[in-house]
Design a protein around this motif. Structure first.
Motif, short mmCIF file in Angstrom:
data_model
loop_
_atom_site.label_atom_id
_atom_site.label_comp_id
_atom_site.label_asym_id
_atom_site.label_seq_id
_atom_site.Cartn_x
_atom_site.Cartn_y
_atom_site.Cartn_z
N ARG A 1 -20.56 -33.29 -33.98
CA ARG A 1 -19.12 -33.09 -33.83
C ARG A 1 -18.39 -33.46 -35.12
O ARG A 1 -17.50 -32.73 -35.58
CB ARG A 1 -18.60 -33.92 -32.66
N LYS B 1 -18.95 -30.75 -37.65
CA LYS B 1 -18.14 -29.57 -37.30
C LYS B 1 -16.68 -29.80 -37.67
O LYS B 1 -16.02 -28.91 -38.23
CB LYS B 1 -18.28 -29.25 -35.80
N LEU C 1 -14.46 -27.64 -40.36
CA LEU C 1 -13.18 -27.03 -40.01
C LEU C 1 -12.07 -27.51 -40.95
O LEU C 1 -11.23 -26.70 -41.38
CB LEU C 1 -12.82 -27.33 -38.56
N ASP D 1 -4.30 -22.61 -37.66
CA ASP D 1 -5.20 -22.24 -36.55
C ASP D 1 -6.52 -23.00 -36.64
O ASP D 1 -7.01 -23.52 -35.63
CB ASP D 1 -5.47 -20.74 -36.55
N VAL D 2 -7.08 -23.10 -37.83
CA VAL D 2 -8.36 -23.79 -38.00
C VAL D 2 -8.20 -25.28 -37.73
O VAL D 2 -9.01 -25.88 -37.02
CB VAL D 2 -8.93 -23.54 -39.41
N TRP D 3 -7.15 -25.88 -38.27
CA TRP D 3 -6.96 -27.31 -38.06
C TRP D 3 -6.62 -27.64 -36.62
O TRP D 3 -6.92 -28.74 -36.14
CB TRP D 3 -5.88 -27.84 -39.01
N THR D 4 -6.02 -26.71 -35.91
CA THR D 4 -5.75 -26.93 -34.49
C THR D 4 -7.06 -27.04 -33.71
O THR D 4 -7.15 -27.80 -32.74
CB THR D 4 -4.87 -25.79 -33.93
N LYS D 5 -8.09 -26.33 -34.14
CA LYS D 5 -9.40 -26.44 -33.50
C LYS D 5 -9.96 -27.85 -33.63
O LYS D 5 -10.65 -28.34 -32.73
CB LYS D 5 -10.38 -25.42 -34.09
N VAL D 6 -9.67 -28.51 -34.74
CA VAL D 6 -10.10 -29.90 -34.92
C VAL D 6 -9.49 -30.76 -33.83
O VAL D 6 -10.15 -31.65 -33.28
CB VAL D 6 -9.70 -30.43 -36.33
N PHE E 1 -8.90 -29.98 -30.87
CA PHE E 1 -9.62 -29.82 -29.61
C PHE E 1 -10.81 -30.77 -29.54
O PHE E 1 -11.17 -31.25 -28.48
CB PHE E 1 -10.11 -28.38 -29.43
N PHE E 2 -11.43 -31.04 -30.69
CA PHE E 2 -12.53 -31.99 -30.74
C PHE E 2 -12.04 -33.43 -30.67
O PHE E 2 -12.64 -34.27 -30.04
CB PHE E 2 -13.34 -31.82 -32.05
#
Length: 155
Positions: free
Chosen positions: A21, A24, A28, A46-51, A53-54
């Motif tokens: 994790r 990943k 990101l 958008d990419v940093w928003t995925k972070v 989520f983790f």
């Protein structure tokens, strides 16, 4: 013995998934920075928003998102300024300056519809008048089109 091995295996799996994790997340963050430095702020966000989520409270991702949002706001402000100045040039009959400023507004992403409308007007006026001068374009604009007003800033 099997139980201690089994228990040991169970304890190492969460560590391994935490490590995966973290890798990943780092990937990101770096991918988002690549987008950011290319000027693709929306993609970076958008990419940093995925972070998030983790890891919901990831401080670097939140700081990067804030910085990209600020850059987007500045780009929009510049675009609106180009649009406003382009409209003023249009009203003065300065065709080349108006065209350059309106194109710059479009390139920066804001006021696209308004800028395209004015560029279309410039093209139609120049076509109707042949090789018109700037003052002729301004005269035609004031006679054939409704009064052009400045647009309020969206920022």
């Amino acid at each position: 013995m099997f139980d201690s091995l089994h228990g040991e295996k169970k304890r190492s799996e969460p560590n391994r998934s935490q490590g995966e994790r973290d890798v990943k997340i780092e990937q990101l963050l770096l991918a988002g920075l690549d987008h950011y430095f290319r000027g693709h702020y929306e993609l970076a966000i958008d990419v940093w928003t995925k972070v998030l989520f983790f890891e919901r409270g990831h401080a670097r991702a939140r700081a990067y998102i804030d910085r990209a949002r600020s850059a987007l706001a500045e780009r929009l402000r510049e675009s609106e300024e180009y649009l406003h100045t382009g409209v003023e040039a249009f009203n003065r009959g300065d065709v080349e300056e108006a065209r350059d400023l309106l194109k710059s507004a479009i390139e920066r992403g804001g006021g696209r519809d308004e800028a395209l409308a004015f560029l279309d007007r410039l093209n139609r006026l120049e076509t109707a008048g042949g090789e018109s001068t700037g003052t002729e374009v301004a005269r035609h604009a004031s006679q054939s089109l409704p009064e052009v007003r400045d647009f309020p800033s969206r920022v």
